[in-house]
Design a protein around this motif. Structure first.
Motif, PDB file in Angstrom:
ATOM      1  N   ASN A 234       9.741  16.546  -0.534  1.00  0.00           N
ATOM      2  CA  ASN A 234      10.744  17.621  -0.570  1.00  0.00           C
ATOM      3  C   ASN A 234      10.206  18.864  -1.272  1.00  0.00           C
ATOM      4  N   SER A 235       8.890  18.976  -1.295  1.00  0.00           N
ATOM      5  CA  SER A 235       8.248  20.070  -2.037  1.00  0.00           C
ATOM      6  C   SER A 235       8.246  21.375  -1.230  1.00  0.00           C
ATOM      7  N   ASN A 236       8.194  22.493  -1.967  1.00  0.00           N
ATOM      8  CA  ASN A 236       8.014  23.804  -1.314  1.00  0.00           C
ATOM      9  C   ASN A 236       6.551  24.074  -1.049  1.00  0.00           C
ATOM     10  N   ASP A 237       5.708  23.264  -1.660  1.00  0.00           N
ATOM     11  CA  ASP A 237       4.263  23.423  -1.528  1.00  0.00           C
ATOM     12  C   ASP A 237       3.798  22.659  -0.281  1.00  0.00           C
ATOM     13  N   ARG A 238       3.267  23.418   0.678  1.00  0.00           N
ATOM     14  CA  ARG A 238       2.893  22.831   1.975  1.00  0.00           C
ATOM     15  C   ARG A 238       1.886  21.699   1.866  1.00  0.00           C
ATOM     16  N   THR A 239       0.893  21.866   0.968  1.00  0.00           N
ATOM     17  CA  THR A 239      -0.152  20.836   0.871  1.00  0.00           C
ATOM     18  C   THR A 239       0.454  19.520   0.368  1.00  0.00           C
ATOM     19  N   GLU A 240       1.432  19.631  -0.538  1.00  0.00           N
ATOM     20  CA  GLU A 240       2.091  18.410  -1.043  1.00  0.00           C
ATOM     21  C   GLU A 240       2.877  17.736   0.075  1.00  0.00           C
ATOM     22  N   LEU A 241       3.598  18.567   0.806  1.00  0.00           N
ATOM     23  CA  LEU A 241       4.441  18.069   1.896  1.00  0.00           C
ATOM     24  C   LEU A 241       3.600  17.354   2.951  1.00  0.00           C
ATOM     25  N   GLU A 242       2.512  17.995   3.339  1.00  0.00           N
ATOM     26  CA  GLU A 242       1.648  17.435   4.378  1.00  0.00           C
ATOM     27  C   GLU A 242       0.957  16.158   3.903  1.00  0.00           C
ATOM     28  N   ALA A 243       0.561  16.149   2.633  1.00  0.00           N
ATOM     29  CA  ALA A 243      -0.094  14.954   2.099  1.00  0.00           C
ATOM     30  C   ALA A 243       0.895  13.782   2.096  1.00  0.00           C
ATOM     31  N   ALA A 244       2.111  14.030   1.614  1.00  0.00           N
ATOM     32  CA  ALA A 244       3.111  12.957   1.514  1.00  0.00           C
ATOM     33  C   ALA A 244       3.479  12.419   2.899  1.00  0.00           C
ATOM     34  N   ASP A 245       3.423  13.303   3.898  1.00  0.00           N
ATOM     35  CA  ASP A 245       3.748  12.895   5.262  1.00  0.00           C
ATOM     36  C   ASP A 245       2.748  11.899   5.835  1.00  0.00           C
ATOM     37  N   GLN A 246       1.553  11.922   5.298  1.00  0.00           N
ATOM     38  CA  GLN A 246       0.502  11.057   5.859  1.00  0.00           C
ATOM     39  C   GLN A 246       0.440   9.677   5.220  1.00  0.00           C
ATOM     40  N   VAL A 247       1.289   9.456   4.208  1.00  0.00           N
ATOM     41  CA  VAL A 247       1.256   8.142   3.548  1.00  0.00           C
ATOM     42  C   VAL A 247       2.588   7.418   3.695  1.00  0.00           C
ATOM     43  N   ALA A 248       2.542   6.121   3.493  1.00  0.00           N
ATOM     44  CA  ALA A 248       3.773   5.330   3.466  1.00  0.00           C
ATOM     45  C   ALA A 248       3.784   4.501   2.183  1.00  0.00           C
ATOM     46  N   VAL A 249       4.995   4.077   1.805  1.00  0.00           N
ATOM     47  CA  VAL A 249       5.176   3.341   0.552  1.00  0.00           C
ATOM     48  C   VAL A 249       5.157   1.837   0.814  1.00  0.00           C
ATOM     49  N   PHE A 250       4.440   1.117  -0.040  1.00  0.00           N
ATOM     50  CA  PHE A 250       4.448  -0.344   0.044  1.00  0.00           C
ATOM     51  C   PHE A 250       4.823  -0.924  -1.322  1.00  0.00           C
ATOM     52  N   PHE A 251       5.819  -1.815  -1.313  1.00  0.00           N
ATOM     53  CA  PHE A 251       6.240  -2.467  -2.562  1.00  0.00           C
ATOM     54  C   PHE A 251       5.476  -3.782  -2.721  1.00  0.00           C
ATOM     55  N   PRO A 252       4.553  -3.852  -3.669  1.00  0.00           N
ATOM     56  CA  PRO A 252       3.770  -5.085  -3.812  1.00  0.00           C
ATOM     57  C   PRO A 252       4.544  -6.236  -4.462  1.00  0.00           C
ATOM     58  N   ASN A 253       3.989  -7.425  -4.305  1.00  0.00           N
ATOM     59  CA  ASN A 253       4.470  -8.646  -4.970  1.00  0.00           C
ATOM     60  C   ASN A 253       5.907  -9.031  -4.601  1.00  0.00           C
ATOM     61  N   GLN A 254       6.260  -8.776  -3.344  1.00  0.00           N
ATOM     62  CA  GLN A 254       7.623  -9.108  -2.916  1.00  0.00           C
ATOM     63  C   GLN A 254       7.841 -10.610  -2.754  1.00  0.00           C
ATOM     64  N   ASN A 255       6.738 -11.366  -2.587  1.00  0.00           N
ATOM     65  CA  ASN A 255       6.918 -12.814  -2.436  1.00  0.00           C
ATOM     66  C   ASN A 255       6.742 -13.568  -3.746  1.00  0.00           C
ATOM     67  N   ASP A 256       6.500 -12.830  -4.823  1.00  0.00           N
ATOM     68  CA  ASP A 256       6.494 -13.515  -6.121  1.00  0.00           C
ATOM     69  C   ASP A 256       7.382 -12.764  -7.114  1.00  0.00           C
ATOM     70  N   ARG A 257       6.800 -12.159  -8.163  1.00  0.00           N
ATOM     71  CA  ARG A 257       7.645 -11.639  -9.235  1.00  0.00           C
ATOM     72  C   ARG A 257       8.357 -10.328  -8.915  1.00  0.00           C
ATOM     73  N   GLY A 258       7.865  -9.588  -7.906  1.00  0.00           N
ATOM     74  CA  GLY A 258       8.455  -8.283  -7.592  1.00  0.00           C
ATOM     75  C   GLY A 258       7.573  -7.141  -8.073  1.00  0.00           C
ATOM     76  N   THR A 259       7.949  -5.934  -7.652  1.00  0.00           N
ATOM     77  CA  THR A 259       7.164  -4.728  -7.965  1.00  0.00           C
ATOM     78  C   THR A 259       7.396  -4.278  -9.409  1.00  0.00           C
ATOM     79  N   HIS A 260       6.318  -3.783 -10.021  1.00  0.00           N
ATOM     80  CA  HIS A 260       6.387  -3.320 -11.415  1.00  0.00           C
ATOM     81  C   HIS A 260       7.331  -2.123 -11.556  1.00  0.00           C
ATOM     82  N   ILE A 261       8.204  -2.250 -12.544  1.00  0.00           N
ATOM     83  CA  ILE A 261       9.228  -1.236 -12.804  1.00  0.00           C
ATOM     84  C   ILE A 261       8.974  -0.607 -14.159  1.00  0.00           C
TER      85      ILE A 261
END
Ligand SMILES: [Fe+2]
Length: 346
Positions: A234-261
């Motif tokens: 949601n950035s006004n900075d184009r480079t940030e926006l474009e970079a974020a668009d190229q990645v996806a989020v993965f929550f690790p350790n879903q089959n054991d203890r869960g993701t670090h909080i």
């Protein structure tokens, strides 16, 4: 003549003292000094809401987290701080260890709102918002089914592909503390060595820089706090926006203890001139109306479980959280730093 001057001086001093004590009493009743490391619009909005509701004026003292803690140490009993707001359980623990905080007064209210693992065991601090330390991956190069746990990042398939910031960063130290708590010291050290072995480059920059490096093809997977992705998307900075668009989020350790909080949190200052107002602010910031503001404007997860996540967070889906007590992140911080050092994580 000399006598008159002397009398005048005494009288002036007397009135000055009287006025001083009057104004300081007034400020204690109606003002609250907030030492905060957070510098978000959401917080500004919340302080304004609190002022309107209570008539208590909020004075914000903004600085880097470690500087605020140092300032409180130096000010000692004279500190005007009423509350300390900062990020990361490791740092909240540090403030407590230095004797800068005191227990909150409305423990029952807090217990009814927040899960117990997010409250200091002695009630010296409580969480305000949650963030997950997740993996982000290049959408065009990584098959998400190849990702599983933090631990599996040591596998040879990730050689030269991992991006993460320096081990001097408290977010990484807390993640490491969680690995120590869950897997033990030996495994944690091997884990850190494995990640160093697989790094795409020497650690540099902040979380956002790791996302940009994935987008630039320097590596494929980065370790990042969730709200940075939300902000970049949601950035006004184009480079940030474009970079974020190229990645996806993965929550690790879903089959054991869960993701670090981890959390941002608040505590009442040990020498608060106005602890009553300080506790009022804490209760307000945990209320549903305040938690909604946190959830909507800063891409963090609310700690008040009655509040829904923002749309950005909902799009990433529900996930299982590691419910390790956050006190452990603080208690194991020194160990984490030593292990990082031994493992050669710069
Ligand atoms: Fe941050």
């Amino acid at each position: 003549m000399k006598k008159i001057v002397l009398l005048l001086l005494i009288a002036t001093a007397f009135f000055a003292c009287k006025n001083d004590s009057k104004s300081s009493t007034k400020s204690e009743d109606n003002e609250l000094n907030v030492y905060t490391h957070r510098h978000y619009d959401s917080d500004k909005q919340l302080f304004e809401m609190f002022e309107k509701e209570t008539g208590i004026k909020v004075n914000v003292i903004n600085s880097k987290a470690d500087e605020l803690i140092q300032k409180m140490v130096l000010e000692g009993e004279q500190s005007p701080a009423d509350v300390l707001i900062t990020v990361d359980a490791g740092r909240l623990h540090m403030a407590k260890e230095k004797g800068l905080l005191q227990p909150v007064s409305d423990k029952k209210i807090i217990d009814s709102i927040i899960p117990s693992n997010l409250i200091d065991k002695d009630y010296h601090w409580v969480a305000l918002t949650k963030r997950a330390r997740v993996l982000v991956y290049a959408k065009d190069r990584v098959d998400p089914t190849s990702l599983t746990t933090y631990e599996d990042l040591v596998l040879p398939q990730w050689k030269g592909k991992l991006l993460f910031r320096s081990s001097s960063n408290i977010y990484n130290q807390s993640l490491m503390a969680s690995i120590v708590a869950n897997d033990g010291e030996e495994t944690a050290k091997k884990w850190a060595e494995g990640l160093v072995e697989n790094q795409a480059r020497k650690p540099k920059g902040n979380d956002r820089d790791q996302v940009k490096a994935v987008a630039a093809g320097e590596g494929d997977v980065a370790i990042v706090n969730t709200y940075y992705i939300g902000k970049m998307l949601n950035s006004n900075d184009r480079t940030e926006l474009e970079a974020a668009d190229q990645v996806a989020v993965f929550f690790p350790n879903q089959n054991d203890r869960g993701t670090h909080i981890n959390v941002s949190g608040i505590g009442v200052a040990k020498y608060s001139p106005n602890p009553e107002a300080a506790n009022k602010l804490i209760n307000f910031l945990l209320s549903e109306e305040a938690q909604e503001v946190f959830a909507l404007s800063n891409y963090e997860y609310p700690v008040n479980e009655n509040i829904e996540n923002s749309e950005v967070l909902k799009a990433w889906g529900d996930f299982k959280e590691d419910d390790l007590h956050l006190n452990q992140l603080g208690e194991l911080n020194k160990k984490a730093v030593i292990l990082f050092d031994e493992a050669g994580w710069k």
